[in-house]
Design a protein around this motif. Structure first.
Motif, short mmCIF file in Angstrom:
data_model
loop_
_atom_site.label_atom_id
_atom_site.label_comp_id
_atom_site.label_asym_id
_atom_site.label_seq_id
_atom_site.Cartn_x
_atom_site.Cartn_y
_atom_site.Cartn_z
N TYR A 3 0.84 -1.19 0.00
CA TYR A 3 0.00 0.00 0.00
C TYR A 3 0.87 1.24 0.00
O TYR A 3 1.94 1.24 0.57
CB TYR A 3 -0.87 0.02 1.26
CG TYR A 3 -2.21 -0.63 1.06
CD1 TYR A 3 -3.36 -0.06 1.57
CD2 TYR A 3 -2.32 -1.80 0.34
CE1 TYR A 3 -4.58 -0.66 1.39
CE2 TYR A 3 -3.53 -2.41 0.15
CZ TYR A 3 -4.67 -1.83 0.67
OH TYR A 3 -5.88 -2.42 0.48
N ASP A 40 -3.13 -10.37 8.16
CA ASP A 40 -4.22 -9.64 8.82
C ASP A 40 -5.50 -9.64 7.99
O ASP A 40 -6.58 -9.90 8.50
CB ASP A 40 -3.78 -8.19 9.15
CG ASP A 40 -3.24 -7.43 7.93
OD1 ASP A 40 -3.11 -8.02 6.84
OD2 ASP A 40 -2.95 -6.23 8.08
N ASP A 75 -7.54 -8.61 0.70
CA ASP A 75 -8.37 -7.66 -0.01
C ASP A 75 -8.35 -8.05 -1.49
O ASP A 75 -9.09 -8.96 -1.89
CB ASP A 75 -7.76 -6.27 0.28
CG ASP A 75 -8.59 -5.11 -0.21
OD1 ASP A 75 -9.78 -5.05 0.14
OD2 ASP A 75 -8.06 -4.25 -0.93
N SER A 76 -7.48 -7.47 -2.30
CA SER A 76 -7.40 -7.87 -3.71
C SER A 76 -6.82 -9.27 -3.86
O SER A 76 -7.06 -9.96 -4.84
CB SER A 76 -6.52 -6.88 -4.49
OG SER A 76 -5.17 -7.02 -4.12
N GLY A 77 -6.01 -9.69 -2.88
CA GLY A 77 -5.33 -10.99 -2.95
C GLY A 77 -3.92 -10.89 -3.50
O GLY A 77 -3.17 -11.87 -3.52
N THR A 100 -1.14 -9.32 -2.43
CA THR A 100 -0.04 -9.50 -1.48
C THR A 100 0.19 -10.99 -1.23
O THR A 100 1.32 -11.48 -1.32
CB THR A 100 -0.35 -8.79 -0.14
OG1 THR A 100 -0.65 -7.42 -0.41
CG2 THR A 100 0.82 -8.89 0.82
N LYS A 129 -12.01 -10.07 2.71
CA LYS A 129 -13.03 -9.27 2.01
C LYS A 129 -13.27 -9.95 0.66
O LYS A 129 -12.66 -9.57 -0.34
CB LYS A 129 -12.51 -7.86 1.74
CG LYS A 129 -12.44 -6.93 2.92
CD LYS A 129 -12.01 -5.55 2.41
CE LYS A 129 -11.57 -4.65 3.53
NZ LYS A 129 -10.92 -3.42 3.02
N VAL A 150 -11.12 -1.16 7.25
CA VAL A 150 -11.16 -1.35 8.70
C VAL A 150 -9.79 -1.07 9.34
O VAL A 150 -8.76 -1.19 8.68
CB VAL A 150 -11.64 -2.77 9.08
CG1 VAL A 150 -13.09 -2.98 8.68
CG2 VAL A 150 -10.75 -3.84 8.44
P1 IMP Z 1 -4.24 -7.05 -0.94
O1 IMP Z 1 -2.88 -7.23 -1.53
O2 IMP Z 1 -5.09 -6.11 -1.76
O3 IMP Z 1 -4.95 -8.35 -0.63
O4 IMP Z 1 -4.06 -6.24 0.38
C1 IMP Z 1 -3.62 -6.80 1.49
C2 IMP Z 1 -2.99 -5.79 2.42
O5 IMP Z 1 -3.58 -4.49 2.31
C3 IMP Z 1 -3.23 -6.23 3.82
O6 IMP Z 1 -2.18 -7.05 4.27
C4 IMP Z 1 -3.34 -4.93 4.58
O7 IMP Z 1 -2.06 -4.54 5.02
C5 IMP Z 1 -3.85 -3.95 3.57
N1 IMP Z 1 -5.32 -3.76 3.70
C6 IMP Z 1 -6.29 -4.22 2.89
N2 IMP Z 1 -7.52 -3.88 3.32
C7 IMP Z 1 -7.32 -3.18 4.46
C8 IMP Z 1 -8.23 -2.56 5.41
O8 IMP Z 1 -9.47 -2.59 5.32
N3 IMP Z 1 -7.64 -1.93 6.47
C9 IMP Z 1 -6.28 -1.88 6.63
N4 IMP Z 1 -5.41 -2.45 5.77
C10 IMP Z 1 -5.92 -3.09 4.71
#
Ligand code: IMP
Ligand code: MG
Length: 186
Positions: free
Chosen positions: A77, A107, A110-112, A114, A138, A160
């Motif tokens: 992020y 934790d 979200d998109s998956g 990471t 999510k 969140v």
């Molecule tokens: P992804 O790569 O989009 O799945 O994002 C995963 C990472 O984004 C998580 O490990 C969090 O650090 C951050 N993240 C995603 N959604 C949230 C949220 O609602 N609150 C805080 N951090 C988030």
């Protein structure tokens, strides 16, 4: 970032998952994982920093079997609430995971992106097994398929904070999962 001394609770719109619910679910997860790994002679938990540090601390204590822990820092992020899509390892494991039973502790998914990246990266190190445990999920936001073995809670598409999760590096110390007031993001 502007920091003030105003109480963080003033920024909360509502609590999504309270302390008692978190505790109950994490005890269940600990018991499920203990049962699933009953035949494994080792178990290696990898905490994804920073967001999973509090979840790891509680899950580790709810997991009544020998296990080891290590930490991996990844960044996906910028400063906001939307993932940049680019994942970077900013701190690697201290230990070799070759031949070991590895469980990634995250934790939130979200998109998956990471976890998809981490899974590829860690699988290349040839662990005996590789599974994923996330506190929050999510499902409506998924862009990349990731096989998730353990999920604490499915939550709606809300940003969140608390219990390790941040907005602009704040709110991690709140003991529950909460949604911020809309004006905090503007
Ligand atoms: P992804 O790569 O989009 O799945 O994002 C995963 C990472 O984004 C998580 O490990 C969090 O650090 C951050 N993240 C995603 N959604 C949230 C949220 O609602 N609150 C805080 N951090 C988030
Ligand atoms: Mg994270």
């Amino acid at each position: 970032m502007t920091q003030t001394n105003r109480p963080l609770v003033d920024d909360i719109a509502y609590v999504l998952i309270d302390e008692a619910e978190l505790k109950r679910r994490i005890e269940e997860l600990g018991e499920t994982i203990r049962t699933d790994y009953a035949g494994a002679d080792d178990l290696f938990l990898i905490c994804v920093l920073k967001g999973a540090y509090i979840f790891l601390a509680d899950l580790s204590r709810a997991l009544a079997r020998p296990h080891q822990v290590d930490f991996m820092g990844v960044s996906s992020y910028g400063g906001g609430t939307k993932s940049s899509g680019a994942v970077q390892i900013i701190m690697d494991l201290k230990e070799d995971i070759g031949g070991r039973h590895v469980l990634i502790i995250e934790d939130i998914i979200d998109s998956g992106r990471t976890l998809a990246y981490m899974q590829r990266n860690l699988a290349a190190r040839r662990p005996a097994s590789l599974r994923i445990c996330t506190l929050l999920n999510k499902p409506s936001r998924r862009e990349v398929e990731v096989p998730v073995d353990y999920i604490g809670f499915d939550i709606p598409d809300e940003f969140v904070v608390g219990y390790g999760l941040d907005y602009d590096q704040l709110y991690r110390n709140l003991p529950y999962i909460a949604v911020l007031k809309p004006q905090i993001f503007s």
